[in-house]
Design a protein around this motif. Structure first.
Motif, PDB file in Angstrom:
ATOM      1  N   LEU A  43       0.847  -1.200   0.000  1.00  0.00           N
ATOM      2  CA  LEU A  43       0.000   0.000   0.000  1.00  0.00           C
ATOM      3  C   LEU A  43       0.884   1.253   0.000  1.00  0.00           C
ATOM      4  N   GLU A  45       0.341   4.247  -0.102  1.00  0.00           N
ATOM      5  CA  GLU A  45      -0.140   5.398   0.679  1.00  0.00           C
ATOM      6  C   GLU A  45      -0.069   5.164   2.186  1.00  0.00           C
ATOM      7  N   LEU A  49      -1.450   7.630   5.113  1.00  0.00           N
ATOM      8  CA  LEU A  49      -2.634   7.248   5.885  1.00  0.00           C
ATOM      9  C   LEU A  49      -2.345   7.319   7.384  1.00  0.00           C
ATOM     10  N   GLU A  52      -2.769  10.856   8.367  1.00  0.00           N
ATOM     11  CA  GLU A  52      -4.185  11.241   8.464  1.00  0.00           C
ATOM     12  C   GLU A  52      -4.834  10.652   9.716  1.00  0.00           C
ATOM     13  N   THR A 254     -12.976   4.673   8.729  1.00  0.00           N
ATOM     14  CA  THR A 254     -12.442   3.908   7.593  1.00  0.00           C
ATOM     15  C   THR A 254     -10.940   4.149   7.425  1.00  0.00           C
ATOM     16  N   THR A 255     -10.535   5.406   7.537  1.00  0.00           N
ATOM     17  CA  THR A 255      -9.104   5.725   7.417  1.00  0.00           C
ATOM     18  C   THR A 255      -8.296   4.995   8.493  1.00  0.00           C
ATOM     19  N   ARG A 258      -7.830   1.385   7.838  1.00  0.00           N
ATOM     20  CA  ARG A 258      -6.817   1.057   6.822  1.00  0.00           C
ATOM     21  C   ARG A 258      -5.426   0.889   7.427  1.00  0.00           C
ATOM     22  N   ASP A 268      -4.461  -6.859   5.398  1.00  0.00           N
ATOM     23  CA  ASP A 268      -4.927  -5.590   4.830  1.00  0.00           C
ATOM     24  C   ASP A 268      -6.122  -5.081   5.624  1.00  0.00           C
ATOM     25  N   ILE A 269      -6.959  -6.013   6.030  1.00  0.00           N
ATOM     26  CA  ILE A 269      -8.122  -5.688   6.867  1.00  0.00           C
ATOM     27  C   ILE A 269      -8.442  -6.968   7.634  1.00  0.00           C
TER      28      ILE A 269
ATOM     29  N   ASN B  37     -11.416  11.120   3.315  1.00  0.00           N
ATOM     30  CA  ASN B  37      -9.987  11.319   3.494  1.00  0.00           C
ATOM     31  C   ASN B  37      -9.277  10.695   2.290  1.00  0.00           C
ATOM     32  N   LEU B  38      -7.975  10.511   2.430  1.00  0.00           N
ATOM     33  CA  LEU B  38      -7.185   9.923   1.343  1.00  0.00           C
ATOM     34  C   LEU B  38      -7.697   8.519   0.990  1.00  0.00           C
ATOM     35  N   ILE B  39      -7.973   8.307  -0.293  1.00  0.00           N
ATOM     36  CA  ILE B  39      -8.377   6.973  -0.758  1.00  0.00           C
ATOM     37  C   ILE B  39      -7.219   6.382  -1.559  1.00  0.00           C
ATOM     38  N   PRO B  40      -6.747   5.203  -1.171  1.00  0.00           N
ATOM     39  CA  PRO B  40      -5.609   4.614  -1.882  1.00  0.00           C
ATOM     40  C   PRO B  40      -5.914   4.419  -3.370  1.00  0.00           C
ATOM     41  N   GLN B  41      -4.868   4.563  -4.158  1.00  0.00           N
ATOM     42  CA  GLN B  41      -4.985   4.424  -5.608  1.00  0.00           C
ATOM     43  C   GLN B  41      -5.669   3.114  -6.009  1.00  0.00           C
ATOM     44  N   ARG B  42      -5.373   2.049  -5.277  1.00  0.00           N
ATOM     45  CA  ARG B  42      -5.916   0.754  -5.701  1.00  0.00           C
ATOM     46  C   ARG B  42      -7.428   0.665  -5.491  1.00  0.00           C
ATOM     47  N   GLU B 134     -10.789  -2.984  -2.995  1.00  0.00           N
ATOM     48  CA  GLU B 134      -9.424  -2.772  -2.491  1.00  0.00           C
ATOM     49  C   GLU B 134      -8.947  -3.871  -1.563  1.00  0.00           C
ATOM     50  N   THR B 135      -9.873  -4.560  -0.876  1.00  0.00           N
ATOM     51  CA  THR B 135      -9.454  -5.659  -0.009  1.00  0.00           C
ATOM     52  C   THR B 135     -10.276  -6.942  -0.224  1.00  0.00           C
ATOM     53  N   ASN B 169     -13.763   1.300  -3.331  1.00  0.00           N
ATOM     54  CA  ASN B 169     -13.296   1.576  -1.963  1.00  0.00           C
ATOM     55  C   ASN B 169     -14.472   1.610  -0.992  1.00  0.00           C
ATOM     56  N   TYR B 170     -14.147   1.580   0.289  1.00  0.00           N
ATOM     57  CA  TYR B 170     -15.181   1.556   1.336  1.00  0.00           C
ATOM     58  C   TYR B 170     -16.046   2.822   1.304  1.00  0.00           C
TER      59      TYR B 170
END
Lengths: 484, 230
Positions: A43, A45, A49, A52, A254-255, A258, A268-269, B37-42, B134-135, B169-170
């Motif tokens: 990942l 990012e 993350l 954030e 959600t952030t 992650r 990953d989750i 917020n930031l959403i990963p590219q994938r 994404e997951t 994404n979520y």
């Protein structure tokens, strides 16, 4: 829970002699940290993350009272109840009362560190209600009457043989010589035992990984699915959570999700991430009829605005434990209370008192690994130093250590004398060291009784520097003058 | 003084915030805006890529996946699954209009029961609200047609998800949940339970040995339906 933190030194010595524990801890090194690295690498990012996630919790803590009010309003609107508890005792009494009102005989529980903190299991038992831990690791340690030794892997200190013995002692209704050599057999047995508990429980007690102000929701993260059977099947769902678990919105939660599992297990989750809001809704076919949130302070409001304020960002992932050289040597039980590792060494003195937990801030090499892996970027080493300073001011610790520190302070404040003293001791120690090592040294027995101490082999840094020594770009030392 | 007042009072006095009223408004605004917020590219992909990534990620966490064109292929796919794993021909299905209305008698001798989960359920079939690429995550929401207990009590969980409801994404799913709630006249609320499910249940609590089927399902089987009905 009664702490054994004052005995940390002895606890640690015992842990180092405990072979099954050492074998279990050795596995930890190859497991979680490597999986965390792999998950982070998948990942790009990840670091952003983390920033954030940190900022979200920082913002919440700056407005915690307002967010708690907003959260409470939403819980009530969705048909739930919020109980504010200042102390562990308040929380225990509140939970008992809810259970008694529900005529509860059995309470299933999914893993909650807060429930360990308030020692609710013993209390319910004393009052004739059976609490049943349902996370496999928690179930095992409940049968053994032990505290968890890791936040997310509570039975990590045990071998499968120890678990098998525990099950044989506890499940006396089953055949005595049944095969329990494989982890699979142990799991099947626990699954069957706990399935009947899930179906018959009157109350389900869960923790909360987060509380969401926007919707009045609690978040539950598990891999086993036990928190789901706990919150969904019984007639009453009680959530026990400390006040700092709040996040503003579903997006903010959600952030943080992650970074949570990636930091914890390198997944990953997690398999199950569950968002519960209030009791069952109109025409729902399942879910609890009552929903209660027990909001616990237990010392946290004192941390707000203090030098330990940032500790309240912690999301209990366990990454700092997995990477700590001290935790990996002595395990969780040595710390003597509910939490352990670097986060425990900072948090425990806040919750049970600095004197009781005075050894814990010293159970660290201050190597900084914990801060570097903390998803919430909590400056753990800085806070461990704060505790050490406070202890010095409060005149805690041995007279000899205090005397040594005072002398050191006197010396470093006088650079000329300091340099002179350093040059002299380096020269003398360099001369008397046998083959560049010391097998024993007065005042350093703690080190030399276990291993040799290297003797200094050159000049001090400053005298080398003054003599013109410089590093090249690769960091390789180039000596100009001075002796080799 | 009540516990509530004591806790809130202590926080307020320790925070020493300059302007309470302003902060209160700022927080209300933040809650209402619920910005991403930031959403990963994938998590930002077109539909084909989304489905491919969803399948790839779900298999990585030990789920099995079959892609079907139409809903009416589901009963046959379920029987096929039972045969493959040599399971009794008995299934508990969600009382969901798109699943319960299927012709379960065609080609099969399945015993079908409708309703919420029970302790001795072997196999369940339920309907996802959507998926997250994404997951490889399934999103299940509780409701009269989608009891949560079906997701956890059976040993084998079969989940139907529409391909076009697999989001990147979520965050996209939260947006859809908010829309659906608003259309139902329940603006600002969420279903009692929202489950993100990523693979079958597992534990590593005994010597860090990974085992599937801890308390929830031991196998998770996903049927992705391409047909774009609603």
């Amino acid at each position: 829970m009664q702490s054994t933190s004052p005995n940390f030194t002895q606890n640690a010595k015992d842990a180092l002699q405990d072979d099954p524990l050492q074998a279990a801890l050795a596995k930890l090194t190859d497991g979680f940290p490597i999986q965390r690295l792999e998950a982070a690498a998948r990942l790009p990012e990840f670091e952003d993350l983390r920033d954030e996630a940190r900022d979200i919790k920082t913002h919440v803590l700056e407005n915690l009272d307002l967010y708690l009010e907003a959260y409470e309003k939403k819980v009530v609107e969705s048909g739930g109840h919020v109980h504010w508890c200042q102390t562990a005792e308040d929380a225990r009494e509140t939970i008992l009362k809810i259970c008694q009102n529900a005529n509860a005989k059995t309470v299933t529980k999914s893993k909650s560190m807060i429930s360990e903190e308030i020692a609710v299991n013993d209390f319910l038992e004393e009052n004739g209600i059976e609490p049943v831990e349902t996370d496999l690791g928690e179930y095992i340690i409940q049968l053994r009457d032990e505290p968890p030794s890791h936040i997310i892997a509570p039975a990590i200190h045990l071998s499968k043989e120890q678990v098998a013995d525990t099950f044989r002692d506890a499940h006396t209704d089953l055949e005595k010589d049944r095969p329990l050599d494989e982890p699979r057999a142990l799991l099947e047995e626990a699954r069957a035992k706990l399935r009947t508990k899930f179906l018959s429980a009157d109350v389900g007690l869960t923790g909360a990984n987060m509380l969401i102000a926007e919707t009045g929701t609690n978040v539950l993260v598990t891999n086993e699915g036990n928190a789901d059977l706990t919150n969904n099947l019984p007639r009453v769902h009680i959530v026990i959570a400390s006040i700092e678990k709040i996040v503003p919105t579903l997006e903010d939660a959600t952030t943080i999700l992650r970074v949570l599992a990636r930091s914890a297990t390198g997944q990953d989750i997690s398999v199950y991430t569950t968002f519960c809001t209030g009791p069952r809704q109109l025409n729902d076919l399942d879910g609890p009829e009552e929903y209660h949130v027990v909001l616990l302070d237990n010392g946290r409001t004192d941390m707000i605005g203090s030098e330990f304020h940032e500790m309240l960002r912690c999301i209990r992932c366990g990454a700092c434990l997995n990477h700590c050289p001290v935790y990996k040597s002595v395990g969780g039980h040595a710390y003597g209370w509910v939490y352990s590792g670097p986060m425990g060494a900072v948090l425990i003195p806040n919750l049970i008192g600095m004197e009781e937990a005075q050894h814990l801030p010293h159970a660290s090499t201050l190597c900084g690994k914990c801060e570097s892996v903390c998803p919430m970027r909590i400056p753990l080493p800085k806070m461990l130093r704060r505790w050490r300073e406070r202890q010095f001011k409060a005149e805690l610790g041995s007279t000899r250590a205090r005397w040594a520190l005072k002398s050191w302070v006197w010396l470093v404040k006088r650079p000329r004398i300091y340099r002179l003293a350093m040059n002299m001791s380096v020269a003398i120690l360099g001369q008397i060291g046998f083959r560049g090592r010391f097998k024993s040294l007065p005042f350093a027995k703690g080190w030399t009784s276990k291993r040799d101490l290297a003797a200094p082999t050159g000049d001090t840094f400053l005298s080398q520097y003054h003599n013109g020594a410089r590093g090249d770009q690769s960091g390789e030392l180039i000596r100009r003058g001075g002796r080799k | 003084m009540s516990g509530r007042d004591a806790i809130l009072g202590k926080i307020k006095s320790n925070l020493d915030r300059p302007n309470d009223l302003e902060s209160k408004q700022a927080i209300q605004n933040r809650l209402q805006a619920h910005q991403k917020n930031l959403i990963p590219q994938r998590g930002e992909l077109n539909q084909d890529q989304r489905i491919a990534l969803f399948c790839q990620e779900a298999s990585r966490v030990n789920a099995s996946i079959v892609e079907l064109m139409h809903f009416d292929e589901i009963p046959a796919a379920v029987s096929e699954y039972l045969r493959t794993h040599q399971l009794p021909a008995k299934v508990k299905i969600a009382p969901h209009k798109d699943i319960a209305s299927l012709d379960w008698d065609v080609n099969t001798s399945l015993m079908i029961e409708e309703g919420r989960g029970a302790g001795d359920d072997g196999v369940s079939v339920s309907m996802a609200f959507g998926g997250v690429a994404e997951t490889g995550t399934l999103v299940m929401t509780s409701g009269p047609e989608t009891p949560t207990s079906l997701n956890f009590l059976p040993l084998d969980h079969i989940v139907v998800v529409r391909a076009h409801e697999i989001a990147g994404n979520y965050e996209a799913i939260w947006e859809r949940i908010r829309d659906v709630q608003t259309k139902r006249g329940c603006e600002g609320t969420v279903p009692r339970t929202v489950n993100w499910i990523t693979g079958p249940s597992r534990t590593a609590d005994i010597e860090q040995t990974l085992l599937l089927g801890a308390h929830g399902p031991q196998r998770l089987h996903i049927l992705v339906i391409s047909e774009a009905t609603t």
